[in-house]
Motif scaffolding. Structure first.
Motif, mmCIF file in Angstrom:
data_model
loop_
_atom_site.group_PDB
_atom_site.id
_atom_site.type_symbol
_atom_site.label_atom_id
_atom_site.label_comp_id
_atom_site.label_asym_id
_atom_site.label_seq_id
_atom_site.Cartn_x
_atom_site.Cartn_y
_atom_site.Cartn_z
ATOM 1 N N ASN A 1 -12.425 5.342 3.588
ATOM 2 C CA ASN A 1 -12.240 6.608 3.805
ATOM 3 C C ASN A 1 -12.200 7.425 2.261
ATOM 4 O OD1 ASN A 1 -12.310 6.418 6.517
ATOM 5 N ND2 ASN A 1 -10.105 6.360 6.772
ATOM 6 N N GLY A 2 -11.367 7.087 1.393
ATOM 7 C CA GLY A 2 -11.392 7.691 0.099
ATOM 8 C C GLY A 2 -12.560 7.646 -0.546
ATOM 9 N N LYS B 1 -8.366 2.653 4.094
ATOM 10 C CA LYS B 1 -8.049 3.609 3.203
ATOM 11 C C LYS B 1 -9.287 3.710 1.975
ATOM 12 C CE LYS B 1 -4.915 3.503 -0.281
ATOM 13 N NZ LYS B 1 -3.539 3.473 -1.004
ATOM 14 N N GLN C 1 0.739 -1.262 0.129
ATOM 15 C CA GLN C 1 -0.233 -0.111 0.077
ATOM 16 C C GLN C 1 0.948 1.319 -0.020
ATOM 17 O OE1 GLN C 1 -3.588 0.440 -0.287
ATOM 18 N NE2 GLN C 1 -2.936 -1.660 -1.030
#
Lengths: 211, 512
Positions: free
Chosen positions: B35-36, B32, A192
């Motif tokens: 949230n994005g 991630k 990531q």
């Protein structure tokens, strides 16, 4: 024996619902008071770079500055506005130029080995910070793809709100290849962690010119 | 064929749960993306209405799919593309192999594509003697490791940087450090760049097709979609027949929602629109563009209560929000399509019998429906598939017999009371720390506890309460349990029984 095409279409034909009609087209409800600022902010937030220039001539000057700072010696360039007709070799004699459709030699291997690629743009999208490039005479797909840096000269006149407004307004046949470029090539496939320049350019620089 | 039985799913999920790296990678990536997604959708005015519109558009397109397929084919041909049709995976493989052979191709470069995963194209090409290199970084890692993707969007989610460094070192023939991810990426760029320049054929899927212009659209961040469609002289795109939209207005809505829902980007880095092969006056680009329209069980779903699943645009939002996916990981699903969408799509395309556990790989919390850009009702279809397992006898006869007896038993109160009273006595040697001991076969991860029967049943307690109620205390009436408390207590008292069923059922499933 039926062909695959007939079999698939026949299977579907019995199941068409004529009563269901498509909804009226969705029209963009997006609005920006300052589309230039939105374009610049968005592209910058996506690892892109934006340089503001007053007019086409200023844009060329700024292009020269960027190339100098890069220390570029081999540059591929699309033969399209505002670059078409400019005597690049005279203006920047230290750089080996490959002008698409004009310079002899293999474009692919030149691009693969170039320090930068320079293109125009057929559109820019404020909402997403995208630069839209297209194929066509003098317009290579590889110039904006293979070199490590892509510099796009983008006239403000081609800036539009978003993909919806651009698609709705565009008319005529589609070129074979149109790409909306939204920042440099990137990946996060190893733990990531964002890394730039996976296959395409590591840097995307938009020189936005005019009013 | 990958068979995802209840036992297989549980064993594989237990492995994923025990893998600390995988758990933290899934947590990090899905958080991630969640949230994005939220931030990016909030940036679109009237996004909920836009999603409603999108759903209506997807539904109407499927309602008239023959028209749009014919229109797409006609316009794609007019633009110079060659359109092929494939009923099943074997046919699609043969078409691609045929095109590769016709051009004497020995090396193919492949962009990330779920449809080509679905048809196992790499294995088929290898068998035909054609080397096919995955060029999406994550897919390449997974290919080098000879594994399956762990996530629709992030295939190598499960690999550590050390594992990646090892794989790359072997591939490029020099030791690479795991400390520096940009350097690892640069090595991959160099190695794959050579492949792009040498390949005679580029292969991709297609995120969508636009009927009015016969265009296909490829969406990538790394640029692998651009590379395979720009550098080699021939490009083949395999597209599911459901991935069509009628007009460019529709395509724009699709694209506005896709990357936002998927990775939380406004648009992916490269949105590539391909309308036919390179034109005669183009300076570069492929001289041939082949589009393979792939059915693979999709046409069978049109007009059924499962048609909705074909509205999927493979954004992966349902994976990122699914509590089961987040623990079990992608591999437990036994197919490249994992998560809630995989749990519905895979049994429908490949057979409920082979993938019997997948409709149960859900807590039915409804998060997948809530976040789906096309509002696909996956929870409903998961339930429908479970019902089908019963009506079609996919649930094993012993399990069916057990469930039938349980239903019968529940209708006979006295016998039920008698059996539970007996259970209270005879369970004693099996009770450990308040729960029942279970053989490892029934509880492979040893993470579950089957509660033992309570010392007194709810029924008993209720009768006592009712008696107190009949003889009111002199000072104050004792408060009756509220309706909610009653329901909760009733539910809790049934829990041990329900758990026992589940376990017996799993045992039954395994015996088949």
């Amino acid at each position: 024996m039926n062909t695959a095409r007939e079999d698939i279409l026949n299977a579907l034909r019995g199941r068409v619902r004529r009563s269901e009609s498509p909804p009226a087209p969705w029209q963009s409800r997006q609005h920006f008071d300052d589309p230039i600022a939105r374009f610049a902010d968005t592209l910058t937030s996506l690892y892109g770079e934006v340089i503001r220039a007053t007019n086409a001539d200023d844009a060329l000057n700024r292009l020269g500055n960027v190339l100098t700072n890069l220390g570029a010696t081999r540059v591929a360039v699309n033969d399209e506005p505002p670059l078409a007709g400019v005597d690049l070799a005279a203006r920047w004699p230290d750089i080996t130029w490959h002008i698409v459709g004009r310079t002899e030699g293999d474009l692919k291997s030149f691009c693969a080995d170039a320090d930068a690629g320079v293109t125009g743009a057929i559109a820019a999208l404020a909402e997403t910070g995208s630069i839209v490039v297209s194929s066509g005479p003098g317009r290579s797909r590889l110039v904006s793809l293979l070199p490590p840096v892509h510099i796009a000269l983008v006239p403000v006149s081609c800036l539009t709100t978003d993909l919806l407004t651009w698609a709705a307004a565009r008319a005529g046949e589609w070129p074979a290849n149109v790409v909306a470029i939204t920042g440099p090539s990137r990946t996060a496939d190893i733990e990531q962690t964002t890394a730039l320049g996976m296959h395409g350019p590591k840097r995307v620089i938009a020189i936005l010119y005019g009013e | 064929m990958n068979e995802v039985s209840f036992h297989n799913f549980r064993v594989s999920a237990a492995q994923a749960i025990a893998n600390a790296h995988l758990q933290s990678a899934i947590d990090g990536a899905t958080l991630k993306f969640r949230n994005g997604r939220r931030a990016m959708l909030a940036d679109l005015p009237d996004v909920e209405a836009m999603r409603d519109h999108f759903k209506a558009m997807r539904s109407a397109t499927l309602a008239h799919l023959t028209d749009y397929l014919e229109q797409f084919e006609c316009n794609a041909r007019a633009a110079g593309a060659q359109v092929h049709w494939a009923r099943d995976a074997a046919e699609a493989q043969q078409i691609v192999i045929g095109i590769a052979r016709q051009h004497g191709a020995q090396l193919a470069v492949k962009a990330k594509s779920m449809t080509t995963e679905e048809i196992h194209l790499n294995a088929a090409l290898a068998e035909a003697g054609i080397t096919s290199v995955e060029t999406d970084l994550g897919e390449w890692i997974v290919q080098l490791a000879a594994e399956a993707p762990a996530h629709i969007v992030v295939p190598a989610l499960h690999k550590t940087r050390q594992q990646v460094a090892e794989l790359f070192s072997r591939e490029v023939g020099k030791p690479l450090s795991a400390d520096d991810i940009p350097t690892l990426t640069a090595e991959a760029r160099r190695a794959l760049r050579e492949k792009f320049l040498a390949a005679q054929i580029g292969i991709s899927g297609a995120n969508l097709g636009v009927a009015e212009t016969g265009s296909i659209v490829l969406v990538t961040n790394e640029g692998n979609g651009r590379m395979v469609s720009s550098v080699p002289p021939v490009h083949v795109a395999v597209m599911g027949i459901e991935k069509l939209c009628p007009t460019w207005d529709d395509a724009a809505v699709w694209l506005e929602l896709l990357a936002r829902s998927s990775t939380g980007q406004p648009l992916s880095v490269y949105t590539t629109v391909l309308t036919g092969p390179a034109r005669p006056d183009d300076p570069d680009g492929p001289r041939e563009l082949h589009i393979v329209l792939y059915d693979g069980g999709r046409s069978r779903l049109i007009g059924t209560s499962y048609e909705e699943v074909l509205q999927c645009i493979r954004c992966g939002a349902c994976l990122n929000h699914c509590p089961v996916y987040q623990e079990a990981g992608g591999h437990a699903y036994g197919h490249a399509y994992s998560g809630p969408i995989g749990a519905v799509l895979v049994p429908l395309l490949l057979g409920l019998e082979q993938y019997e556990a997948l409709p149960h790989a859900s807590s039915l919390c409804g998060a997948c429906l809530e976040v789906c850009p096309a509002r696909i009702d996956l929870p409903r279809m998961l339930l429908d598939l479970r019902a089908e397992e019963v009506t079609h006898g996919i649930i094993a006869p012993p399990e069916q017999a057990i469930e039938k007896s349980a239903a019968w038993l529940l209708r006979h109160r006295r016998l039920f009371n008698l059996l539970t009273d007996l259970g209270r006595v005879f369970q004693r040697p099996l009770v450990r720390h308040g729960g029942l001991w279970l053989p490892r076969r029934l509880n492979p991860a040893q993470e579950r506890q089957l509660p033992s029967l309570a010392p007194r049943s709810f029924h008993d307690l209720w009768e006592e309460l009712a008696a107190e109620e009949a003889a009111p205390a002199p000072v104050a009436r004792r408060r009756l349990p509220s309706r909610r408390t009653t329901v909760t207590l009733a539910g809790l008292s049934l829990l041990p029984l329900a758990l026992l069923w589940r376990l017996l059922r799993r045992k039954g499933g395994k015996r088949r």
